[in-house]
Design an enzyme around this catalytic site. Structure first.
Site, PDB file in Angstrom:
ATOM      1  N   THR A 108       0.862  -1.174   0.000  1.00 37.51           N
ATOM      2  CA  THR A 108       0.000   0.000   0.000  1.00 37.51           C
ATOM      3  C   THR A 108       0.898   1.224   0.000  1.00 37.51           C
ATOM      4  O   THR A 108       2.015   1.175   0.533  1.00 37.51           O
ATOM      5  CB  THR A 108      -0.925   0.027   1.237  1.00 37.51           C
ATOM      6  OG1 THR A 108      -1.521   1.311   1.370  1.00 37.51           O
ATOM      7  CG2 THR A 108      -0.167  -0.276   2.509  1.00 37.51           C
ATOM      8  N   CYS A 158      -2.433   5.083  -5.067  1.00 39.62           N
ATOM      9  CA  CYS A 158      -3.186   4.230  -4.151  1.00 39.62           C
ATOM     10  C   CYS A 158      -3.339   2.919  -4.890  1.00 39.62           C
ATOM     11  O   CYS A 158      -3.682   2.912  -6.088  1.00 39.62           O
ATOM     12  CB  CYS A 158      -4.538   4.839  -3.806  1.00 39.62           C
ATOM     13  SG  CYS A 158      -5.587   3.718  -2.853  1.00 39.62           S
TER      14      CYS A 158
END
Length: 230
Positions: A83, A197
């Site tokens: 992430t 993202c």
């Protein structure tokens, strides 16, 4: 092959992509029944999201450190945080273990080099866009300039990441809004757009826009594969 440690679940929607691409990559390069040796620590994302809302990065970092120590104890020889946003805690995670952390900024820089870009647009959570834990190493280590959407664009991207993409909702209207934001940044001089993202690449594809995209899942997997197979 080396064994890779993966901190996942943030959200699991993109961790699925990591798992598939890592195994696809090993099979393509090694052939046959080869797959990627890995140890995964996948979290319950809800408490992490709540802690982000409370700006409780101490608790988030503690959870990531526990995960990193767990995969190291399980035999991992390198570590990725699957992430972008959680790279805010990357330095403290790295300090807690004796295996290398393969940093997202290095993956993004490699992606920028591949498309010949020195000026990047960055989409992601508000933390990623408004803080410098990715933009600073990109500038300091690679000389890459980073620009982000305007305040309305940042708010829209941040909101839809948590309310839609992390929940597996891929909505056409949202895609159209992302495309508009991307094209606006490109018009302002960005030579490539970082999908900063790991869920954005599920929604927006290269054929949707006129500017090269750096999908951080793909870029991070490439960095990890180069290490695992080295």
């Amino acid at each position: 092959m080396k064994t890779l440690g993966v901190l996942g679940g943030m959200s699991w929607e993109s961790t699925v992509s990591y798992y598939k691409l890592l195994n696809d990559g090993v099979r393509e390069r090694r052939g046959g029944l080869h797959s990627c040796p890995m140890v995964m620590h996948s979290v319950d994302f809800a408490p992490f999201a709540e802690q982000m809302g409370q700006n409780d990065w101490e608790s988030i970092t503690a959870g990531l450190v526990r995960g990193a120590m767990s995969v190291e104890a399980g035999g991992a020889e390198a570590l990725i945080i699957a992430t972008n946003t959680m790279h805010k805690a990357a330095d403290k995670v790295q300090a807690a273990v004796n295996i290398p952390l393969l940093h997202m900024a290095d993956a993004i820089a490699a992606g920028a080099k591949a498309v010949g870009a020195s000026s990047l647009g960055l989409l992601g959570t508000a933390f990623t866009m408004e803080q410098d834990f990715l933009s600073r190493p990109l500038k300091e280590n690679y000389g890459l300039d980073v620009m982000v959407p305007d305040s309305d664009g940042r708010a829209m991207v941040h909101r839809t990441i948590f309310a839609e993409l992390c929940c597996g909702k891929l909505i056409d209207k949202t895609r159209e809004e992302y495309i508009e934001i991307i094209e606006k940044i490109a018009a302002n001089g960005a030579e490539a757009i970082v999908l900063g993202c790991t869920e954005i690449g599920l929604l927006v594809k290269p054929e949707d826009v006129s500017v090269p995209l750096i999908d951080t899942v793909e870029a991070h997997v490439e960095l990890a594969l180069n290490y695992v197979l080295k």
